[in-house]
Design a protein around this motif. Structure first.
Motif, PDB file in Angstrom:
ATOM      1  N   GLU A  75      -5.482  12.796   2.125  1.00  0.00           N
ATOM      2  CA  GLU A  75      -5.307  11.463   2.252  1.00  0.00           C
ATOM      3  C   GLU A  75      -5.975  10.649   1.481  1.00  0.00           C
ATOM      4  OE1 GLU A  75      -4.736   7.258   4.700  1.00  0.00           O
ATOM      5  OE2 GLU A  75      -4.215   9.227   5.904  1.00  0.00           O
ATOM      6  N   SER A  76      -4.574   9.764   0.478  1.00  0.00           N
ATOM      7  CA  SER A  76      -5.229   8.773  -0.372  1.00  0.00           C
ATOM      8  C   SER A  76      -4.523   7.684  -0.371  1.00  0.00           C
ATOM      9  CB  SER A  76      -5.593   9.079  -2.026  1.00  0.00           C
ATOM     10  OG  SER A  76      -4.255   9.169  -2.379  1.00  0.00           O
TER      11      SER A  76
ATOM     12  N   VAL B 251       0.857  -1.101   0.216  1.00  0.00           N
ATOM     13  CA  VAL B 251      -0.138   0.144  -0.012  1.00  0.00           C
ATOM     14  C   VAL B 251       0.743   1.564  -0.097  1.00  0.00           C
ATOM     15  CG1 VAL B 251      -1.852   1.408   1.316  1.00  0.00           C
ATOM     16  CG2 VAL B 251      -1.921  -1.199   1.061  1.00  0.00           C
ATOM     17  N   ARG B 252       0.628   2.360  -1.407  1.00  0.00           N
ATOM     18  CA  ARG B 252       1.381   3.056  -1.044  1.00  0.00           C
ATOM     19  C   ARG B 252       0.399   4.810  -0.219  1.00  0.00           C
ATOM     20  NH1 ARG B 252       5.195   3.042  -5.242  1.00  0.00           N
ATOM     21  NH2 ARG B 252       5.096   1.168  -5.772  1.00  0.00           N
ATOM     22  N   LYS B 253       1.265   4.950   0.887  1.00  0.00           N
ATOM     23  CA  LYS B 253      -0.174   6.402   1.744  1.00  0.00           C
ATOM     24  C   LYS B 253       0.247   7.190   0.983  1.00  0.00           C
ATOM     25  CE  LYS B 253      -1.560   7.068   5.977  1.00  0.00           C
ATOM     26  NZ  LYS B 253      -1.502   6.829   7.765  1.00  0.00           N
TER      27      LYS B 253
ATOM     28  N   HIS C  75       0.882  12.934 -22.924  1.00  0.00           N
ATOM     29  CA  HIS C  75      -0.214  12.732 -20.932  1.00  0.00           C
ATOM     30  C   HIS C  75       0.563  11.878 -20.883  1.00  0.00           C
ATOM     31  CE1 HIS C  75      -3.003  14.582 -23.606  1.00  0.00           C
ATOM     32  NE2 HIS C  75      -3.065  13.321 -24.232  1.00  0.00           N
ATOM     33  N   TYR C  76       0.340  11.709 -19.558  1.00  0.00           N
ATOM     34  CA  TYR C  76       0.440  10.152 -18.273  1.00  0.00           C
ATOM     35  C   TYR C  76      -0.007  10.892 -16.718  1.00  0.00           C
ATOM     36  CZ  TYR C  76       2.929  14.562 -16.018  1.00  0.00           C
ATOM     37  OH  TYR C  76       3.695  15.431 -15.638  1.00  0.00           O
ATOM     38  N   PHE C  77      -0.065   9.414 -15.999  1.00  0.00           N
ATOM     39  CA  PHE C  77      -1.312   9.381 -15.010  1.00  0.00           C
ATOM     40  C   PHE C  77       0.066   9.832 -14.174  1.00  0.00           C
ATOM     41  CE2 PHE C  77      -2.120   5.970 -17.696  1.00  0.00           C
ATOM     42  CZ  PHE C  77      -3.615   6.558 -18.551  1.00  0.00           C
ATOM     43  N   LYS C  78      -0.868  10.078 -12.821  1.00  0.00           N
ATOM     44  CA  LYS C  78      -0.497  10.436 -11.716  1.00  0.00           C
ATOM     45  C   LYS C  78      -1.782  10.273 -10.667  1.00  0.00           C
ATOM     46  CE  LYS C  78       1.213  14.661 -11.122  1.00  0.00           C
ATOM     47  NZ  LYS C  78       1.979  15.728 -10.633  1.00  0.00           N
ATOM     48  N   PHE C  79      -1.417   9.783  -9.358  1.00  0.00           N
ATOM     49  CA  PHE C  79      -2.684   9.515  -8.731  1.00  0.00           C
ATOM     50  C   PHE C  79      -1.888   9.920  -7.365  1.00  0.00           C
ATOM     51  CE2 PHE C  79       0.776   5.648  -8.920  1.00  0.00           C
ATOM     52  CZ  PHE C  79       0.670   5.697  -7.598  1.00  0.00           C
ATOM     53  N   GLY C  80      -2.915  10.614  -6.229  1.00  0.00           N
ATOM     54  CA  GLY C  80      -2.082  10.682  -4.820  1.00  0.00           C
ATOM     55  C   GLY C  80      -3.274  11.957  -4.387  1.00  0.00           C
ATOM     56  N   VAL C  81      -2.751  12.676  -3.973  1.00  0.00           N
ATOM     57  CA  VAL C  81      -3.625  13.807  -2.887  1.00  0.00           C
ATOM     58  C   VAL C  81      -3.216  15.388  -4.431  1.00  0.00           C
ATOM     59  CG1 VAL C  81      -4.166  12.770  -1.559  1.00  0.00           C
ATOM     60  CG2 VAL C  81      -1.997  13.654  -0.851  1.00  0.00           C
ATOM     61  N   TYR C  82      -3.723  16.266  -4.533  1.00  0.00           N
ATOM     62  CA  TYR C  82      -3.392  17.109  -5.392  1.00  0.00           C
ATOM     63  C   TYR C  82      -4.591  18.014  -4.735  1.00  0.00           C
ATOM     64  CZ  TYR C  82      -2.125  20.734  -9.142  1.00  0.00           C
ATOM     65  OH  TYR C  82      -2.217  21.934  -9.188  1.00  0.00           O
ATOM     66  N   ALA C  83      -4.570  19.745  -3.832  1.00  0.00           N
ATOM     67  CA  ALA C  83      -5.147  20.143  -3.517  1.00  0.00           C
ATOM     68  C   ALA C  83      -6.014  21.306  -4.512  1.00  0.00           C
ATOM     69  CB  ALA C  83      -4.886  20.798  -2.137  1.00  0.00           C
ATOM     70  N   GLN C  84      -7.573  21.336  -4.469  1.00  0.00           N
ATOM     71  CA  GLN C  84      -8.252  22.027  -4.977  1.00  0.00           C
ATOM     72  C   GLN C  84      -8.881  22.700  -4.573  1.00  0.00           C
ATOM     73  OE1 GLN C  84      -8.321  21.380  -8.617  1.00  0.00           O
ATOM     74  NE2 GLN C  84      -6.573  20.266  -8.330  1.00  0.00           N
TER      75      GLN C  84
END
Length: 224
Positions: free
Chosen positions: A212-213, A70-72, A195-204
């Motif tokens: 957190e994700s 798991v990546r936190k 293009h490329y993929f990103k995941f995690g948390v990015y404030a909006q």
């Protein structure tokens, strides 16, 4: 009426009722899930393909952990950007490297988890657009997963693992989002040359103070 005739009538009625129940059951059956990865082939990934972006003044361990499964990823609304030169909002994200693309049909797959309280944040994006930086973003806002801050993709996303598949057909300029194998979103792309993929948390907008994700089983796939 003879007993034998009554018996046959009862049997016929029971058969008719049973058949009617079967037809009704078939009519109300929940649609089957599909396999979004059918016809795709997973690319080879190792840790070098998972590039961490975090507040520039924080160590990786203060905003990210990985136990081999798991990546936190977490970030505070008061955190700095990921570089000194950036004027963007705080983020702790994984930028998938080695597989930037400008043509073909590509797919992101991963199991995500968002704890309750996290809101006003992007948890996954397809980077690269024409007039915008991205061609797709998935935001969590008050417990709902949304396409940017617009239509709902999935309600009640908090505190559970969900399987996310995002398919990007570059030539057709179409993106399709699946949650737990069910198609939830089908939208047009926003242009862009790479293009490329990103995941995690990015404030909006209207971000919570703590975001957190968690992610596991992340894969990139390409259509044969």
């Amino acid at each position: 009426m003879a007993p034998q005739a009554l018996s046959w009538i009862c049997v016929s009625l029971l058969v008719l009722l049973a058949c009617s129940s079967c037809v009704a059951a078939r009519g109300t059956r929940t649609p089957k899930t599909t396999d979004p990865t059918y016809g795709f082939k997973a690319v080879s990934l190792d840790e070098s393909n998972f590039e961490l972006q975090r507040p520039y003044d924080e160590s990786s361990g203060s905003r990210y952990s990985f136990d081999g499964t798991v990546r936190k990823l977490w970030v505070l609304s008061s955190d700095k950007p990921h570089t000194r030169q950036s004027h963007t909002s705080p983020r702790t994200e994984i930028r998938m490297t080695g597989y930037d693309y400008s043509s073909g049909v590509w797919q992101f797959e991963g199991y995500g988890y968002v704890p309750s309280g996290t809101s006003g944040v992007s948890i996954m994006q397809v980077f690269g657009g024409g007039e915008t930086a991205t061609t797709l973003m998935l935001h969590v806002i008050n417990g709902a997963l949304r396409y940017y801050d617009r239509q709902v993709v999935e309600d009640n996303i908090y505190d559970r693992w969900f399987k996310l598949n995002v398919v990007h057909d570059v030539e057709a300029s179409r993106l399709t989002v699946f949650i737990d194998g069910k198609e939830k979103l089908h939208v047009s792309g926003r242009g862009g040359d790479s293009h490329y993929f990103k995941f995690g948390v990015y404030a909006q907008n209207h971000d919570s103070s703590f975001m957190e994700s968690r992610w596991k089983g992340v894969r990139i796939l390409k259509k044969d």
